[in-house]
Scaffold this motif. Structure first.
Motif, PDB file in Angstrom:
ATOM      1  N   PHE A 105       2.056  -6.412   7.893  1.00 29.22           N
ATOM      2  CA  PHE A 105       1.867  -5.809   6.618  1.00 29.22           C
ATOM      3  C   PHE A 105       3.195  -6.208   6.018  1.00 29.22           C
ATOM      4  O   PHE A 105       3.952  -5.718   6.063  1.00 29.22           O
ATOM      5  N   ASP A 106       3.058  -7.133   5.101  1.00 30.14           N
ATOM      6  CA  ASP A 106       4.351  -7.388   4.113  1.00 30.14           C
ATOM      7  C   ASP A 106       4.179  -6.760   2.845  1.00 30.14           C
ATOM      8  O   ASP A 106       3.493  -6.891   2.169  1.00 30.14           O
ATOM      9  N   HIS A 107       5.077  -5.721   2.936  1.00 31.14           N
ATOM     10  CA  HIS A 107       4.947  -4.775   1.994  1.00 31.14           C
ATOM     11  C   HIS A 107       5.299  -5.174   0.745  1.00 31.14           C
ATOM     12  O   HIS A 107       6.555  -5.969   0.639  1.00 31.14           O
ATOM     13  N   THR A 108       4.744  -4.905  -0.449  1.00 28.81           N
ATOM     14  CA  THR A 108       5.537  -5.285  -1.957  1.00 28.81           C
ATOM     15  C   THR A 108       5.825  -4.260  -2.670  1.00 28.81           C
ATOM     16  O   THR A 108       6.589  -4.557  -3.591  1.00 28.81           O
ATOM     17  N   ARG A 109       5.000  -2.940  -2.445  1.00 26.44           N
ATOM     18  CA  ARG A 109       5.277  -1.873  -3.413  1.00 26.44           C
ATOM     19  C   ARG A 109       4.911  -0.809  -2.658  1.00 26.44           C
ATOM     20  O   ARG A 109       4.309  -0.298  -1.835  1.00 26.44           O
ATOM     21  N   SER A 110       6.007   0.050  -2.808  1.00 24.29           N
ATOM     22  CA  SER A 110       5.900   1.430  -1.777  1.00 24.29           C
ATOM     23  C   SER A 110       5.311   2.611  -2.434  1.00 24.29           C
ATOM     24  O   SER A 110       4.514   3.606  -1.964  1.00 24.29           O
ATOM     25  N   ARG A 111       5.499   2.799  -3.670  1.00 27.13           N
ATOM     26  CA  ARG A 111       5.132   3.926  -4.407  1.00 27.13           C
ATOM     27  C   ARG A 111       5.435   5.370  -3.861  1.00 27.13           C
ATOM     28  O   ARG A 111       4.413   6.346  -3.938  1.00 27.13           O
ATOM     29  N   MET A 112       6.572   5.466  -3.278  1.00 21.80           N
ATOM     30  CA  MET A 112       6.931   6.515  -2.929  1.00 21.80           C
ATOM     31  C   MET A 112       6.812   7.910  -3.603  1.00 21.80           C
ATOM     32  O   MET A 112       6.694   9.028  -3.247  1.00 21.80           O
ATOM     33  N   SER A 113       7.195   7.759  -5.069  1.00 21.01           N
ATOM     34  CA  SER A 113       6.995   8.860  -5.911  1.00 21.01           C
ATOM     35  C   SER A 113       5.909   9.408  -6.047  1.00 21.01           C
ATOM     36  O   SER A 113       5.730  10.683  -6.412  1.00 21.01           O
ATOM     37  N   LEU A 114       4.902   8.969  -5.403  1.00 20.46           N
ATOM     38  CA  LEU A 114       3.606   9.633  -5.529  1.00 20.46           C
ATOM     39  C   LEU A 114       3.343  10.813  -4.552  1.00 20.46           C
ATOM     40  O   LEU A 114       2.568  11.728  -4.770  1.00 20.46           O
ATOM     41  N   ALA A 115       4.188  10.593  -3.565  1.00 24.98           N
ATOM     42  CA  ALA A 115       4.100  11.708  -2.632  1.00 24.98           C
ATOM     43  C   ALA A 115       5.157  12.929  -3.039  1.00 24.98           C
ATOM     44  O   ALA A 115       5.000  13.767  -2.352  1.00 24.98           O
ATOM     45  N   ALA A 116       6.123  12.551  -3.805  1.00 22.99           N
ATOM     46  CA  ALA A 116       7.000  13.493  -4.310  1.00 22.99           C
ATOM     47  C   ALA A 116       6.718  14.601  -5.127  1.00 22.99           C
ATOM     48  O   ALA A 116       7.405  15.420  -5.551  1.00 22.99           O
ATOM     49  N   ASP A 117       5.388  14.354  -5.834  1.00 21.64           N
ATOM     50  CA  ASP A 117       5.218  15.507  -6.840  1.00 21.64           C
ATOM     51  C   ASP A 117       3.557  15.726  -6.492  1.00 21.64           C
ATOM     52  O   ASP A 117       2.690  14.935  -6.369  1.00 21.64           O
TER      53      ASP A 117
END
Ligand SMILES: [Zn+2]
Length: 255
Positions: free
Chosen positions: A75-87
């Protein structure tokens, strides 16, 4: 056995046995796939943190006819979108978009390129929405996703006879008919509720990718209700949409 390489978005992650994970992916070419990421929970796993919820990447997996679980080899990761889990608001909205994809993307054998692109774009928009407007971004994403799957509501003309309806008036909305209804046809179709002009304008703007001003709490809740009822009539297989219910319950709570 076929080795598949495809764009993918992580929709759901679940621990499996001691060291692995089962991941449900929305893919560009193969709908929703369940894949086994062996060893993904080991500290030095080749997957690292790439398989976080809502991440995008290029997935490689082996598909076998008749097997529901494929083996994820990369799985070659291109975008993590971590901020979705923070709020919590962002997370609730993103979970609804993921739920729509999980439930409905695989219902059709055709690859839905547009729906796949809208999925990624909607998650980005929710992740980057100005404070307090992630709910509007998620509503916009949900309606766009529904439209990309071919179930978009008719809002500018009567869904039964096609006559144009003036934009600045309240219009009866028929879930069964899939849109607003004119005064003549209102007797021939079951009508769910009246759709105020501003709500109709908001959904039309979302579908046209135009920005919409933030909504008042009451309007947000009315939009959520309309979306839930619409999905229930048009796309539901009878099972509840848990993320959507949770989102609605969250908006009902006093701030
Ligand atoms: Zn009509």
């Amino acid at each position: 056995m076929t080795l598949v390489t495809t764009d993918a978005v992580v929709l759901h992650v679940q621990d499996y046995l001691e060291s692995s994970r089962i991941v449900r992916l929305a893919t560009r070419e193969h709908g929703v796939q369940s894949v086994l990421a062996r060893g993904a929970r080991r500290p030095r796993s080749r997957f690292g943190s790439s398989l976080d919820l809502f991440a995008s990447g290029v997935a490689q997996f082996t598909m076998k006819p008749g097997r529901e679980l494929s083996n994820l080899t990369g799985f070659d990761h291109t975008r993590s979108r971590m901020s979705l889990a923070a709020d919590l608001d962002r997370f609730a909205g993103a979970s609804v978009i993921a739920e729509l994809a999980l439930r409905f993307a695989h219902a059709d054998p055709d690859p839905h390129d547009e729906a796949f692109d809208i999925l990624g774009r909607s998650l980005d928009e929710i992740a980057h929405a100005p404070p307090d407007t992630s709910t509007e971004s998620a509503l916009a994403g949900a309606w766009r996703y529904v439209a990309a799957l071919g179930f978009g509501p008719t809002l500018d003309r009567c869904c039964a006879c096609g006559v144009e309806l003036v934009a600045d008036r309240v219009a009866p909305f028929s879930h069964q008919g899939g849109g607003v209804v004119c005064a003549k046809c209102v007797r021939t179709l079951p009508v769910g509720r009246d759709l105020p002009a501003d709500a109709r304008a908001a959904i039309s703007s979302w579908l046209a990718n135009e920005p919409v001003s933030p909504l008042a709490d009451l309007a947000r809740r009315a939009h959520l209700r309309l979306l839930r009822e619409f999905l229930h009539h048009h796309m539901s297989d009878g099972r509840t949409l848990r993320a959507l219910d949770g989102w609605e319950a969250r908006l009902r709570r006093p701030a």
